[in-house]
Design a protein around this motif. Structure first.
Motif, PDB file in Angstrom:
ATOM      1  N   ALA A 108      75.710   8.576-130.888  1.00 49.04           N
ATOM      2  CA  ALA A 108      76.458   9.823-130.884  1.00 49.04           C
ATOM      3  C   ALA A 108      77.801   9.982-130.438  1.00 49.04           C
ATOM      4  O   ALA A 108      78.812  10.479-130.789  1.00 49.04           O
ATOM      5  N   LEU A 109      78.163   9.063-129.339  1.00 49.37           N
ATOM      6  CA  LEU A 109      79.516   8.787-128.830  1.00 49.37           C
ATOM      7  C   LEU A 109      80.366   8.138-129.883  1.00 49.37           C
ATOM      8  O   LEU A 109      81.367   8.724-130.119  1.00 49.37           O
ATOM      9  N   VAL A 110      79.876   7.060-130.545  1.00 49.13           N
ATOM     10  CA  VAL A 110      80.644   6.488-131.631  1.00 49.13           C
ATOM     11  C   VAL A 110      81.080   7.778-132.607  1.00 49.13           C
ATOM     12  O   VAL A 110      82.204   7.648-133.312  1.00 49.13           O
ATOM     13  N   LEU A 111      80.171   8.470-132.968  1.00 48.67           N
ATOM     14  CA  LEU A 111      80.601   9.318-134.276  1.00 48.67           C
ATOM     15  C   LEU A 111      81.498  10.340-133.786  1.00 48.67           C
ATOM     16  O   LEU A 111      82.224  10.905-134.588  1.00 48.67           O
ATOM     17  N   ARG A 112      81.231  10.908-132.289  1.00 50.71           N
ATOM     18  CA  ARG A 112      82.070  11.846-131.923  1.00 50.71           C
ATOM     19  C   ARG A 112      83.577  11.439-131.936  1.00 50.71           C
ATOM     20  O   ARG A 112      84.373  12.235-131.997  1.00 50.71           O
ATOM     21  N   GLN A 113      83.979  10.197-131.766  1.00 49.29           N
ATOM     22  CA  GLN A 113      85.361   9.425-131.953  1.00 49.29           C
ATOM     23  C   GLN A 113      85.649   9.615-133.411  1.00 49.29           C
ATOM     24  O   GLN A 113      86.864   9.159-133.460  1.00 49.29           O
ATOM     25  N   GLY A 114      85.012   9.803-134.257  1.00 52.41           N
ATOM     26  CA  GLY A 114      85.377  10.061-135.563  1.00 52.41           C
ATOM     27  C   GLY A 114      85.941   8.668-136.019  1.00 52.41           C
ATOM     28  O   GLY A 114      87.051   8.427-136.800  1.00 52.41           O
ATOM     29  N   ASP A 174      79.419  18.988-148.132  1.00 51.22           N
ATOM     30  CA  ASP A 174      78.145  20.150-147.812  1.00 51.22           C
ATOM     31  C   ASP A 174      77.842  19.710-146.429  1.00 51.22           C
ATOM     32  O   ASP A 174      76.847  20.508-145.948  1.00 51.22           O
ATOM     33  N   ALA A 175      77.966  18.620-145.734  1.00 48.88           N
ATOM     34  CA  ALA A 175      77.449  18.393-144.517  1.00 48.88           C
ATOM     35  C   ALA A 175      77.896  18.849-143.377  1.00 48.88           C
ATOM     36  O   ALA A 175      77.211  18.795-142.288  1.00 48.88           O
ATOM     37  N   ALA A 176      79.068  19.376-143.464  1.00 44.83           N
ATOM     38  CA  ALA A 176      79.642  20.066-142.324  1.00 44.83           C
ATOM     39  C   ALA A 176      80.194  19.151-141.054  1.00 44.83           C
ATOM     40  O   ALA A 176      80.541  19.714-139.939  1.00 44.83           O
ATOM     41  N   VAL A 177      79.873  17.649-141.365  1.00 48.14           N
ATOM     42  CA  VAL A 177      80.322  16.715-140.326  1.00 48.14           C
ATOM     43  C   VAL A 177      81.221  15.780-141.093  1.00 48.14           C
ATOM     44  O   VAL A 177      80.966  15.511-142.226  1.00 48.14           O
ATOM     45  N   PRO A 178      81.874  15.048-140.205  1.00 46.53           N
ATOM     46  CA  PRO A 178      82.785  13.892-140.897  1.00 46.53           C
ATOM     47  C   PRO A 178      82.111  12.646-141.380  1.00 46.53           C
ATOM     48  O   PRO A 178      82.176  12.210-142.361  1.00 46.53           O
ATOM     49  N   THR A 179      80.950  12.279-140.483  1.00 45.33           N
ATOM     50  CA  THR A 179      80.399  11.012-140.748  1.00 45.33           C
ATOM     51  C   THR A 179      78.767  11.470-140.524  1.00 45.33           C
ATOM     52  O   THR A 179      78.424  12.226-139.577  1.00 45.33           O
ATOM     53  N   VAL A 180      78.042  10.801-141.422  1.00 46.87           N
ATOM     54  CA  VAL A 180      76.475  10.816-141.286  1.00 46.87           C
ATOM     55  C   VAL A 180      76.003   9.556-141.234  1.00 46.87           C
ATOM     56  O   VAL A 180      76.453   8.473-141.522  1.00 46.87           O
ATOM     57  N   LEU A 181      74.733   9.664-141.022  1.00 42.78           N
ATOM     58  CA  LEU A 181      73.804   8.362-141.324  1.00 42.78           C
ATOM     59  C   LEU A 181      73.032   8.645-142.609  1.00 42.78           C
ATOM     60  O   LEU A 181      72.405   9.593-142.628  1.00 42.78           O
ATOM     61  N   VAL A 182      73.369   7.870-143.679  1.00 45.72           N
ATOM     62  CA  VAL A 182      72.490   7.834-144.805  1.00 45.72           C
ATOM     63  C   VAL A 182      71.310   6.914-144.637  1.00 45.72           C
ATOM     64  O   VAL A 182      71.473   5.791-144.724  1.00 45.72           O
ATOM     65  N   GLY A 211      64.112   9.159-133.032  1.00 51.70           N
ATOM     66  CA  GLY A 211      64.230  10.376-132.400  1.00 51.70           C
ATOM     67  C   GLY A 211      63.487  11.584-133.024  1.00 51.70           C
ATOM     68  O   GLY A 211      62.805  11.403-134.206  1.00 51.70           O
ATOM     69  N   PHE A 212      63.482  12.852-132.631  1.00 45.09           N
ATOM     70  CA  PHE A 212      62.666  13.794-133.213  1.00 45.09           C
ATOM     71  C   PHE A 212      63.733  14.564-133.918  1.00 45.09           C
ATOM     72  O   PHE A 212      65.034  14.558-134.004  1.00 45.09           O
ATOM     73  N   VAL A 213      63.203  15.330-135.096  1.00 43.32           N
ATOM     74  CA  VAL A 213      63.949  16.129-135.832  1.00 43.32           C
ATOM     75  C   VAL A 213      64.526  17.286-135.343  1.00 43.32           C
ATOM     76  O   VAL A 213      64.008  18.021-134.994  1.00 43.32           O
ATOM     77  N   LEU A 214      65.845  17.623-135.427  1.00 42.21           N
ATOM     78  CA  LEU A 214      66.386  18.855-134.988  1.00 42.21           C
ATOM     79  C   LEU A 214      67.300  19.242-136.070  1.00 42.21           C
ATOM     80  O   LEU A 214      68.274  18.658-136.604  1.00 42.21           O
ATOM     81  N   PRO A 215      66.994  20.392-136.952  1.00 44.19           N
ATOM     82  CA  PRO A 215      67.870  20.912-137.944  1.00 44.19           C
ATOM     83  C   PRO A 215      69.048  21.324-137.639  1.00 44.19           C
ATOM     84  O   PRO A 215      69.595  21.782-136.699  1.00 44.19           O
ATOM     85  N   SER A 216      70.210  20.837-138.467  1.00 47.89           N
ATOM     86  CA  SER A 216      71.418  21.158-138.434  1.00 47.89           C
ATOM     87  C   SER A 216      71.565  22.779-138.712  1.00 47.89           C
ATOM     88  O   SER A 216      70.972  23.398-139.648  1.00 47.89           O
ATOM     89  N   PRO A 217      72.485  23.427-137.690  1.00 51.80           N
ATOM     90  CA  PRO A 217      72.657  24.850-138.134  1.00 51.80           C
ATOM     91  C   PRO A 217      73.751  25.184-138.974  1.00 51.80           C
ATOM     92  O   PRO A 217      73.724  26.194-139.369  1.00 51.80           O
ATOM     93  N   ASP A 218      74.349  24.081-139.687  1.00 54.05           N
ATOM     94  CA  ASP A 218      75.249  24.344-140.515  1.00 54.05           C
ATOM     95  C   ASP A 218      75.214  23.746-141.743  1.00 54.05           C
ATOM     96  O   ASP A 218      75.887  24.003-142.844  1.00 54.05           O
ATOM     97  N   SER A 219      74.090  23.022-142.057  1.00 54.72           N
ATOM     98  CA  SER A 219      73.841  22.175-143.491  1.00 54.72           C
ATOM     99  C   SER A 219      72.306  22.195-143.712  1.00 54.72           C
ATOM    100  O   SER A 219      71.899  21.623-142.763  1.00 54.72           O
ATOM    101  N   ASP A 220      71.858  22.720-144.889  1.00 54.40           N
ATOM    102  CA  ASP A 220      70.190  22.420-145.106  1.00 54.40           C
ATOM    103  C   ASP A 220      70.041  20.977-145.451  1.00 54.40           C
ATOM    104  O   ASP A 220      69.013  20.630-145.457  1.00 54.40           O
ATOM    105  N   ASP A 221      70.986  20.363-145.827  1.00 55.87           N
ATOM    106  CA  ASP A 221      71.019  18.961-146.301  1.00 55.87           C
ATOM    107  C   ASP A 221      71.053  17.940-144.959  1.00 55.87           C
ATOM    108  O   ASP A 221      70.701  16.659-145.272  1.00 55.87           O
TER     109      ASP A 221
END
Length: 272
Positions: free
Chosen positions: A168-174, A248-256, A188-198
């Protein structure tokens, strides 16, 4: 005699706290409430409290016995003659003021008993549980307080031991996804994103002192249709790669994810 129930309530409440603390420590569940650095201190304080609770029970028992003996002695003696005012009260019953005071005392005793009962149920009957999405949704995800804001040397290092908090810290730094070509494994446990259904976040709580200050940290996972396989609060084990996020992810970097499977809650659900 009316003060004894109130005094007993406090002692019983303390005893419930001591028993609950000892039980959590003995079963390895104390970490659901406090940071491991405070385990020894908490157990020592519980032992000290146990001594005080035992002493309090003894003192109250002696006091109650003396009060009972004194009341019996008074009842055995002839009652004092009633004066004019006493005769009036005796004939017409308790005054409105005395009735009001009696009602207030009874209400306070009932409220105290309700607190003791609620504490007993919460600490001794209900099973301890980890914090969930209900808490995470009311607290800022990946806040500075949770993941930190100081520059780190995470890029280029060994990522095999990274926790959800580290990622989380790494991805926060872009970061540039190319800096992390290796596989990422997270639980971890699943927490739905408030910004993207995907997107959902594979999430943990980080605890500084106790569960009261717990903050959620999570890594966004891009997986269209994830709702068909998982529900909020499900624990999952994810393996995948860091990549630039779709529009459509609403974040710059994701885990695929390359693999993602349901899993049980780990023995240590929080990260520190």
């Amino acid at each position: 005699m009316r003060e004894f129930p109130d005094r007993w309530q406090g002692v019983i409440l303390a005893a419930i706290g001591v028993v609950a603390t000892g039980w959590l420590a003995a079963t390895g569940r104390l970490g659901l409430y406090i940071h491991p650095r405070y385990f020894v201190f908490t157990v020592v304080m519980a032992v000290v409290a146990t001594a005080f609770v035992v002493a309090a029970f003894a003192v109250l028992a002696v006091g109650r016995r003396r009060a009972t003996d004194a009341a019996g002695t008074l009842d055995a003696e002839d009652p004092a003659p009633l004066g004019a005012d006493d005769e009036h009260d005796h004939e017409h019953g308790p005054t409105a003021r005395s009735r009001s005071a009696s009602v207030r005392r009874r209400a306070a005793s009932l409220a105290g008993a309700a607190v003791v009962l609620a504490a007993g149920v919460a600490l001794l009957v209900l099973p301890p549980a980890t914090l969930s999405t209900a808490t995470a949704e009311n607290r800022e995800l990946n806040s500075v307080a949770a993941v930190g804001d100081a520059p780190t040397e995470l890029v280029g290092g060994d990522t095999s031991a990274f926790t959800v908090k580290d990622w989380a810290l790494v991805l926060r730094q872009g970061p540039d996804p190319a800096d992390f070509p290796g596989a990422v494994e997270l639980t971890g446990f699943v927490l739905p994103s408030p910004d993207s259904d995907d997107v959902f976040y594979v999430t943990r709580f980080t605890v500084t002192c106790c569960a009261v200050d717990a903050q959620p940290v999570g890594v966004p996972v891009h997986l269209p249709g994830w709702q068909e396989r998982f529900a909020a609060d499900d624990w999952v084990a994810v393996e995948g790669r860091i990549a630039a996020a779709p529009a459509d992810a609403a974040v710059p970097t994701v885990l695929v994810p390359e693999t993602i499977e349901p899993t049980g809650e780990p023995e240590t659900p929080y990260v520190h």
